[in-house]
Design an enzyme around this catalytic site. Structure first.
Site, PDB file in Angstrom:
ATOM      1  N   GLY A  12       0.829  -1.217   0.000  1.00  0.00           N
ATOM      2  CA  GLY A  12       0.000   0.000   0.000  1.00  0.00           C
ATOM      3  C   GLY A  12       0.858   1.259   0.000  1.00  0.00           C
ATOM      4  O   GLY A  12       1.938   1.308  -0.599  1.00  0.00           O
ATOM      5  N   ILE A  14       2.561   2.901   2.471  1.00  0.00           N
ATOM      6  CA  ILE A  14       3.893   2.829   3.095  1.00  0.00           C
ATOM      7  C   ILE A  14       4.788   1.890   2.297  1.00  0.00           C
ATOM      8  O   ILE A  14       5.965   2.186   2.056  1.00  0.00           O
ATOM      9  CB  ILE A  14       3.802   2.377   4.580  1.00  0.00           C
ATOM     10  N   ARG A  85      -8.735   1.511   9.557  1.00  0.00           N
ATOM     11  CA  ARG A  85     -10.072   1.611  10.135  1.00  0.00           C
ATOM     12  C   ARG A  85     -10.985   2.382   9.202  1.00  0.00           C
ATOM     13  O   ARG A  85     -10.596   3.414   8.670  1.00  0.00           O
ATOM     14  CB  ARG A  85      -9.967   2.327  11.480  1.00  0.00           C
ATOM     15  N   ARG A  91     -12.347  -0.246  17.210  1.00  0.00           N
ATOM     16  CA  ARG A  91     -10.960  -0.675  17.318  1.00  0.00           C
ATOM     17  C   ARG A  91     -10.901  -2.206  17.375  1.00  0.00           C
ATOM     18  O   ARG A  91     -10.018  -2.830  16.814  1.00  0.00           O
ATOM     19  CB  ARG A  91     -10.365  -0.073  18.597  1.00  0.00           C
ATOM     20  N   ASN A  98      -7.003  -7.407  11.581  1.00  0.00           N
ATOM     21  CA  ASN A  98      -5.546  -7.332  11.426  1.00  0.00           C
ATOM     22  C   ASN A  98      -4.812  -8.473  12.133  1.00  0.00           C
ATOM     23  O   ASN A  98      -3.747  -8.882  11.690  1.00  0.00           O
ATOM     24  CB  ASN A  98      -5.027  -5.960  11.863  1.00  0.00           C
ATOM     25  N   THR A 122       2.269  -2.387  11.006  1.00  0.00           N
ATOM     26  CA  THR A 122       0.796  -2.403  11.017  1.00  0.00           C
ATOM     27  C   THR A 122       0.219  -1.986  12.373  1.00  0.00           C
ATOM     28  O   THR A 122       0.711  -2.414  13.421  1.00  0.00           O
ATOM     29  CB  THR A 122       0.307  -3.831  10.680  1.00  0.00           C
ATOM     30  N   HIS A 178       2.547   3.178  20.872  1.00  0.00           N
ATOM     31  CA  HIS A 178       2.294   4.082  19.745  1.00  0.00           C
ATOM     32  C   HIS A 178       0.855   4.564  19.845  1.00  0.00           C
ATOM     33  O   HIS A 178      -0.062   3.935  19.369  1.00  0.00           O
ATOM     34  CB  HIS A 178       2.532   3.328  18.434  1.00  0.00           C
TER      35      HIS A 178
END
Ligand code: TXD
Length: 313
Positions: A12, A14, A85, A91, A98, A122, A178
């Site tokens: 994708g 990145i 998302r 979430r 994922n 990811t 993160h």
């Protein structure tokens, strides 16, 4: 000497920048893998980058695939595979999807690249890197998550912008998970070797810390479709390069801790040394009480997501 091999799982936003940066730096031959439905897109993206070799002048091969056989023997694997998302998705829904993707990736990487140094990108980062390690069973020095390098780069950039000085002279470190609970260690930030706390007001430092914590969201809101992709790719490449060239850089990365910083069994962003063996060392330092408390709050946020992962694999 044979060229190194870099596998990018996920083609994708990145993934594309990772391929370009790795090619420009001639880190090794690059294979980007996506799902069969996207194989053609993946091949097209990589052919486009390959065709820039004439102007940019790099001598590595750049290919796209959906077949794991093609990543066989990779030295480094960078994982960006996953779904972002979407409106209406919780979430938990994202985590559910994922985890399945990361489990599938981990099983295949284990078969095809059993000795690779693996960098997971990811989201949700801290639980996805946990899932990858759990499913692959890879030793902890060969699995890490990318977040701290990016969060630190953002902090450095904001300091340089505010002070109108070269970012090269700004040194910083951001620890923790993160997310909004990340911990910029402002006490250790320096500008040209001088403590930031001596050259900037506390209010400005706090504003920069706050902006850093929300920097991902700031980009998401501006882009309107997708999340940051250039700076995350550059950050993961810095980690891959330190491994491939045995640079032994000291970088913040999500590493599986066994008691360091009072944390056991979780991947949390801490300063590590990345060299030819992978995560060669977790650099320990004595935190002030408020810093340690902030770090533990960040760990608490990660614990919930990890418990969700454990229920699913
Ligand atoms: O600091 C950080 N760690 C991050 C993380 C900073 C920014 C973005 N971060 C996360 O990276 C983001 O939330 C995503 O979870 C990943 C990748 O972001 P990107 O912007 O590259 O997402 P894309 O463009 O949606 O690309 C994901 C690709 C897409 O092409 C899918 O088809 C592919 O992943 N995909 C798969 N590839 C291989 N195998 C499987 N199973 C698979 N499923 C989806």
């Amino acid at each position: 000497m044979a060229r190194k091999k870099i596998a990018l799982i996920g083609g994708g936003q990145i993934g594309g920048i990772l391929a370009l940066l790795a090619a420009q730096r001639e880190l090794g031959d690059i294979v980007m893998l996506d799902i069969p439905e996207k194989e053609s897109m993946c091949k097209g993206k990589m052919l486009d980058i390959a065709e820039s070799a004439g102007v940019l002048g790099f001598d590595v091969s750049v290919t796209g695939t959906s077949n794991y056989d093609d990543i066989a023997g990779a030295d480094v694997v960078i994982v960006t595979a996953g779904l972002p998302r979407k409106p209406g998705m919780s979430r938990d829904d994202l985590l559910d999807i994922n985890v399945k993707i990361i489990s599938d990736v981990a099983k295949n990487v284990k078969i095809q690249a059993p000795r690779a140094f693996c960098i997971i990108v990811t989201n949700p980062l801290d639980s996805m890197v946990y899932a990858f390690q759990k499913v692959s069973g890879f030793p902890k020095h060969r699995v890490c998550g990318m977040a701290g390098v990016l969060d630190t780069s953002r902090f450095q950039t904001f300091v340089a912008m505010e002070m109108r000085v070269s970012v090269k002279d700004v040194s910083a470190v951001v620890l923790g998970g993160h997310g909004p609970t990340m911990v910029p260690l402002t006490r250790f930030c320096t500008v040209g070797g001088l403590p930031l706390t001596q050259v900037m007001t506390a209010a400005k430092i706090e504003a920069i810390s706050a902006r850093t914590r929300e920097a991902g969201t700031e980009i998401v809101n501006l882009l309107g479709n997708g999340s940051a992709f250039v700076s995350p790719a550059a950050s993961a490449i810095a980690m891959a390069e330190s491994f491939l060239l045995d640079q032994r850089r000291v970088l913040p990365a999500a590493a599986l801790l066994s008691g360091e910083y009072g944390i056991d069994g979780y991947f949390i962003g801490v300063p590590v040394v990345i060299g030819a063996k992978g995560i060669e060392k977790v650099v320990k330092l004595k935190l002030h009480r408020d810093e340690q408390e902030a770090l533990m709050k960040s760990v608490d946020a990660v614990k919930g997501a990890v418990a969700d992962v454990d229920k699913r694999i």
